[in-house]
Design an enzyme around this catalytic site. Structure first.
Site: not given
Lengths: 710, 578
Positions: A329, A370, A400-401, A404, A407, A545
């Site tokens: 990552d 962020e 926020f997802t 999508t 947000s 995670d």
């Protein structure tokens, strides 16, 4: 250097928020230090483990190691035959050294296990029997922690020990997990999201949480840890089994070679005693590796534990050595923590302050790092006070997802949005608005610089429009390029996984020096990449995670779950990193390789040893009847008895001498297979050929000083 | 020109000839085993034996083919010998005794060609041509077929695997539901075996026979001639299809001659040239098969690495042999320029040494000199050559698969030292693979040592020894070494035509041939089921000289050391005595 899953160059994105923040977690070993090979070995451990070594003489235990079982049987036989002739010092001495050989082998295993036991004791202390406050309807009842069942709801408040593994379903609390991780800084656990998992035995420091129990007592994480470090749950790994088969077959071959010798010797005119035959057999069978094999495996697991990594199976450790693709990552592994908002850039016709205001407003419902950094930047640079969600009555918050990628908030007839360029542009168009022409150019400029652009848009009386761009910046960790170069030399491909758009991803990938990258990665993309690599026969390792990482963690050959992660992730992976440091994946690979190298090196050493032993024993046995065979006594050993004894003593002592190596592991350097083989073959192959010639000669010199023997 | 120089020059000529034949023959054989089309004559054969040459066989089916075909071969050969007395064209020889007929049948079907009979005094034309010579072809073809099956196990990902999770901990569940489609197919035994005969062995043997006839070897079906001797008295000579038998005897690494003196007999091996030519014949296929292997696995370099391993051992043994035979002491030896006892004057020390090493490092067992009469150490070299498993270059087919098994063992031990679970040619050497390889390496040492020990421990077998002391022991050790490894040469001196030796040696030959094949084919099946792992910088490079060196070391230490005690009591005791 391309791995673009989607071809939509215009779609920009923000990070997939699958990761809980670990910027507060120490980054652990710096690249220069974290080399495997540094294990501790205290000679005192040998003494401490001696009782265990004797306990392991039980034939039912010994049979698991066929080589050492043969030595055990040999020891019993020589001892019995020595009783027949009690004045024969030679028989007694050989018997004694054969027993020592067996005990030294058990000692190696006991020492390896002993190191885990100390750790298990610490863990047990954490697992004191706790009283759980179980919720029954609306009331609470006190039950022992051991009576909790899956699905029970328990309450924990400040000062309580969490009674079992579970997920927080209500509330937020700071938890001291030092009992498991050794890390004293408390961590936040809260309901929902990726920070909901709690571990039994840890302590709530503040607030009140309700926990839904997810594991049965006795099978909790801490129980499994105890079993693992104690070696109780240790099963032989596939490679270990295969090696055992080969060692068993070599043992049978040498057993045949020795068992068929008496008729040959009788014909030649000399009688071989049982003591001599057993001595020859024990010298020839691969006792060195047979004695140390299990210690090597335990020590390998232990090296992981010392680095706060729990491998759920030894198989996973071995697979780590075989990994040929590392999925890393970007965030936290390649770059420092998370991207931070660096500036707000307005499009033509708007001001910076306008953008800052809209950006802050739309980010209040964005819990990703962020999102928070945007609020922080707005406060620090633009003096905008942080508003809390509650102070805007009638506001409809859009969180926020990952799907999508946006947000925002709808308040006072004004809709504000912030998010990935593609999502925001699509939203603006959907609302019938227009996208400022320079929004694209500004975004591209930021992307090309390795940054991430987020668009801020608004819909109000003037219609929907893009206000400006937020510049998110990444900082690549120091020393990563060297690390990736090393991995390349080891034949391991590194793939950077990022939610960034391809342009940004490419810039960071180039800066960090990874081989490949996966941009705009969704969990499904990750999964597809893993499957594609595996279809080509490659073994893949990754860290993760979040709950949405779980399928990929399960699919990967080595899946390292972060301890901060969800229980689904921890369940899916085959390792858990208690430090939650994704860079550790590289060390895990090195530990896996080191384990295999140590096994191979000692096997080679063990087999190469045989040459010298033949040259010691064969002339000793037969030079009396065939004087020509004395020419094989190239070591010039003083007498037949002393030659055989020296070989047996060398055979026993070499086990003790190699215990530290088998526990520490052969030093591993990240170089190509060719160089590794050349080096190890020289040290352990050639060394194994020569060392016993010197060792046996030295022991013979010492023995010959004893009056009445030389 | 001194005898040493002559020997070296002959060796160089031999190497040059083998090098010339290596590429074309190796590539041709790869094509033979990969071709789709059947020849018309082959179709007739398939129809005749009722076999379908086009079905792909998994390893158990392939093995059943091998065993069934060989069992029929043993039975047929046994009956033919037992009925010789009533068959025409038998030169008036009577039927062979049961124990000797069993021994001989086992011997020729296993490509061993141990002979406990005197060819010119026991076997007529019908048995020689219709029985023994047929087995010379087909037993060789069976060996090659099994080797090719193993190569196919390495070569092709026959299996198409859907993505599925392989290494999974107890905690995780495989997320993709793909079930592996595994075929593990190894080709077709009947087609491999028949093609080996029709396309490789027959053409080669045909050309070789013509060369031999041209150089003076006999080829007829005449009866027994009574020939007067110079010193008075008379001698019986019989004819036979000698040149053709000789050709396949060498090409197929069989070794069983028409005459008891084997390739020392002038009818079989008339000139120094035919001698060298025969050495060439017995080495050419085993060496070239490494190229076939390289081509079939898609990397000729891997073939070269195996070739280099074989060549290193072969040249090392030849050099040692020439050294010990030339360097022998004593006035008689010095006048002859070396140890000449038991060697043909036509060939001399050098050529005899080259022949002896080549015949014992392959499964040939033909002799142009008597190994019993070599120096003590020289005799030891012939025995050690067989004990290594006849893999440098070994029998046709059996040499290649034997060497590949050793490569797997070496890869397994040393491969760990590069920090990966071992893999060879992209196939993982896991528990199953190592189990089969470990069983393989157990068989011959078990047979040789246990049977030798039994012969030494029992009262009667020892009576067959001609010599006492270490040399007598060598005779028996050599016999079981030769039979278990399917070599067939004898340490002249042992009277092997006893019930004990005929039976035990026959059993040793059968078990020594077919048990290893079981494990080779099982291994091949296991490998064929695996999808290959791509090579990376972290992969052990098995085509490099370093690996060749490692493999030579592993062979000498693992296989060689097993026999050290017994060799010490036989050839070493004798050779180091002076």
């Amino acid at each position: 250097m391309t791995t673009d899953v989607t071809k939509q160059e215009d779609t920009m994105s923000t990070a997939t928020p699958t990761r809980a923040p670990h910027s507060d977690v120490p980054t652990g070993h710096k690249p220069a230090e974290g080399r495997v090979g540094a294990g501790l070995f205290d000679p005192k451990q040998l003494l401490k483990s001696l009782p265990d070594a004797f306990r392991k003489l039980d034939p039912r235990v010994m049979i698991k190691s066929p080589v050492m079982f043969v030595v055990l049987v040999g020891s019993v036989l020589t001892t019995l035959f020595s009783f027949k002739d009690p004045t024969d010092w030679f028989g007694w001495t050989i018997s004694a050294w054969l027993w020592l050989t067996v005990i030294f082998a058990n000692l190696a295993e006991a020492v390896a296990e002993g190191r885990g036991k100390a750790q298990a004791d610490t863990l047990r202390k954490a697992k004191t029997d706790t009283v759980a406050r179980r919720l029954a309807g609306d009331s609470e009842e006190s039950v022992p922690g051991t009576e909790l069942r899956i699905g029970d709801l328990v309450v924990c408040e400040a000062g309580d020990i969490i009674p079992g593994d579970g997920d927080v379903v209500e509330g937020v609390a700071s938890v001291d997990e030092s009992a498991i991780t050794g890390e004293s800084a408390p961590v936040i656990r809260e309901s929902g999201g990726d920070r909901s998992a709690v571990t039994g035995g840890t302590k709530v420091l503040s607030d009140r949480i309700v926990i839904k129990i997810t594991t049965k007592p006795g099978e909790t994480f801490i129980d499994r840890m105890i079993n693992l470090v104690e070696g109780a749950a240790r099963q032989k790994t596939p490679n270990e089994i295969a090696l055992n088969i080969l060692l068993a077959s070599l043992t049978i071959v040498f057993l045949l070679a020795v068992a068929t010798l008496p008729p040959f010797a009788d014909y030649a005119g000399t009688h071989l005693t049982m003591v001599v035959l057993v001595a020859l057999l024990v010298c020839l069978i691969p006792t060195t590796i047979g004695a140390l094999l299990s210690a090597i495996g335990i020590a390998g697991m232990d090296r992981l534990v010392q680095r706060n990594v729990l491998a759920m199976s030894g198989r996973a450790v071995e697979a780590a050595g075989d990994v040929s693709t590392l999925l890393l990552d970007k965030t936290g592994t390649i770059t420092l923590g998370n991207r931070q908002a660096a500036e707000f850039v307005p499009v033509e016709g708007t001001t910076e302050d306008e953008v800052a205001d809209a950006a802050q407003l739309s980010s209040l419902a964005d819990e990703t790092p962020e999102g928070r950094s945007i609020v922080v930047l707005a406060k620090e640079k633009y003096g905008l006070r942080e508003r809390v969600q509650g102070e805007l009555p009638g506001a409809e918050w859009i969180a926020f997802t990952a799907q999508t990628r946006m947000s925002g908030v709808d308040v006072d007839g004004r809709k504000v949005r912030k998010g990935a360029a593609g999502s925001v542009i699509a939203w603006v168009r959907e609302q019938g608005g227009r996208v400022a022409e320079d929004a694209g150019t500004l975004s591209d400029r930021i992307s090309e610089a390795g940054g991430t652009p987020l668009l801020v848009a608004v819909e109000d009386a003037e219609g929907a429009r893009v206000l400006g761009v937020i510049h998110l910046k990444d900082v690549v960790k120091e020393g990563m390029r060297e690390r990736f170069d090393e991995l390349r030399r080891m034949g391991i491909k590194t793939v950077m996984i990022t939610g960034d758009n391809p342009l940004t991803a490419r810039a960071i990938a180039e800066e960090a020096g990874v081989d490949d990258f996966l941009a705009e990665a969704t969990p499904e993309d990750k999964m597809a990449l893993i499957k594609r690599e595996q279809a080509g026969g490659k073994l893949v390792a990754m860290t993760g995670d979040g709950t949405n990482d779980a399928p990929a963690l399960a699919q990967a050959d080595v899946g390292v779950a972060m301890n901060t992660g969800t229980s689904a992730a921890k369940e899916a992976g085959n390792m858990v990193d208690l430090d939650s440091n994704p860079t550790k994946l590289i060390e895990i690979v090195e530990i896996g390789k080191q384990l295999l190298i140590t096994r191979g090196a000692l096997t080679t050493f063990s087999i190469a040893n045989d040459v010298a032993k033949y040259f010691a024993i064969i002339p000793a046995l037969f030079a009396a009847v065939y004087p020509g065979l004395d020419k094989l006594n190239i070591m010039g050993l003083s007498s037949p008895d002393s030659a055989i004894l020296s070989a047996v003593i060398f055979n026993a002592l070499i086990i003790v001498a190699l215990v530290p190596l088998s526990l520490k592991g052969v030093q591993y350097r990240p170089v190509s297979a060719d160089k590794l083989l050349r080096r190890n073959l020289t040290v352990y192959g050639l060394g194994g050929l020569i060392a016993p010639f010197i060792g046996i000669k030295l022991i013979d010199l010492l023995i010959s000083l004893i009056p009445g023997i030389g | 020109m001194g005898p040493v120089l002559a020997g070296v020059l002959q060796l160089l000529a031999l190497i040059a000839a083998l090098a010339l034949a290596y590429r074309p023959l190796g590539t041709y054989m790869a094509k033979v085993y990969s071709a789709d089309q059947h020849w018309r004559v082959e179709k007739w054969i398939y129809k005749g034996i009722g076999a379908n040459p086009d079905t792909e066989m998994r390893w158990p089916a392939y093995l059943r083919g091998v065993l069934a075909f060989s069992a029929v071969g043993v039975l047929f050969l046994y009956l033919l010998q037992r009925l010789q007395g009533v068959l025409p064209g038998s030169l008036g020889f009577s039927s062979i005794d049961a124990d000797q007929a069993f021994n001989t049948a086992a011997s020729f079907v296993t490509n061993t060609n141990w002979q406990s009979y005197y060819g010119e005094q026991a076997m007529g034309h019908v048995v020689q041509v219709g029985g023994l010579a047929v087995q010379n072809f087909v037993s060789a073809a069976v060996g090659m077929a099994v080797a090719v099956a193993l190569v196919r196990g390495f070569a092709l990902p026959h299996s198409r695997l859907l993505p599925h999770s392989r290494l999974r901990s107890s905690g995780g569940t495989p997320m993709s539901g793909g079930t592996p489609i595994r075929s593990g197919e190894l080709g077709n035994f009947w087609s491999d075996m028949v093609r080996g005969v029709t396309r490789i062995l027959l053409p080669l043997a045909f050309v070789a026979a013509i060369v031999l006839v041209a150089c003076g070897a006999i080829q007829n079906f005449s009866g027994i001639h009574e020939v007067g001797q110079f010193m008075g008295g008379s001698q019986q000579w019989n004819g036979g299809a000698v040149a053709s038998t000789e050709a396949i005897k060498e090409v197929g690494t069989n070794g069983g001659g028409i005459f008891n003196a084997n390739s020392a007999h002038p009818f079989e091996n008339p000139t120094p040239f035919t001698n060298l030519f025969e050495i060439f014949l017995l080495l050419v296929i085993p060496f070239a098969l490494t190229r076939t292997f390289g081509v079939m696995v898609g990397s000729v370099k891997q073939g070269y690495a195996i070739l280099a391993t074989m060549a290193t051992i072969w040249l090392g043994f030849t050099a040692l042999m020439m050294w010990t035979e030339f360097a022998h002491h004593g006035p008689a030896f010095e006048i002859a320029g070396g140890a000449m006892e038991g060697k043909e004057n036509r060939f001399g020390v050098g050529a005899s040494s080259i022949f002896a090493v080549a015949t014992t490092l392959t499964s040939t067992g033909a002799v142009d000199s008597f190994h019993s009469s070599f120096t003590g150490l020289g005799g030891g070299i012939t025995m050690l050559g067989m004990q290594l498993g006849e893999i440098a270059p070994g029998g046709v087919g059996s040499g290649l698969y034997g060497m590949l098994i050793m490569a797997i063992i070496a890869v397994f031990i040393a491969g760990l030292m590069v920090g990966r679970t071992p893999e060879y040619l992209g196939k993982k050497i896991g528990t199953r693979e190592i189990k089969f390889a470990a069983c393989y390496i157990l068989i011959t040492p078990a047979l040789v040592l246990v049977l030798t020990a039994a012969a030494m421990a029992l009262p009667t077998p020892g009576n067959s020894m001609t010599n006492s002391g270490a040399h007598g022991f060598s005779e028996i050790l050599y016999a079981y070494t030769s039979a278990s490894n399917n070599n067939g040469s004898a340490f002249a001196g042992l009277n092997a035509d006893t019930q004990w030796f005929n039976s035990t040696l026959g059993i040793a030959m059968l078990l020594g041939r077919f048990l290893p094949m079981v494990f080779v084919l099982a291994l091949a099946g296991s490998l064929a089921e695996q999808k290959p792992v791509p090579a990376t910088a972290g992969t052990l490079r098995t085509e490099k000289p370093l690996f060749t060196g490692l493999l030579v070391g592993a062979i000498l230490i693992i296989t060689g050391l097993t026999y050290f005690p017994s060799l010490a009591l036989g050839p070493l005791a004798e050779g180091l005595a002076s």
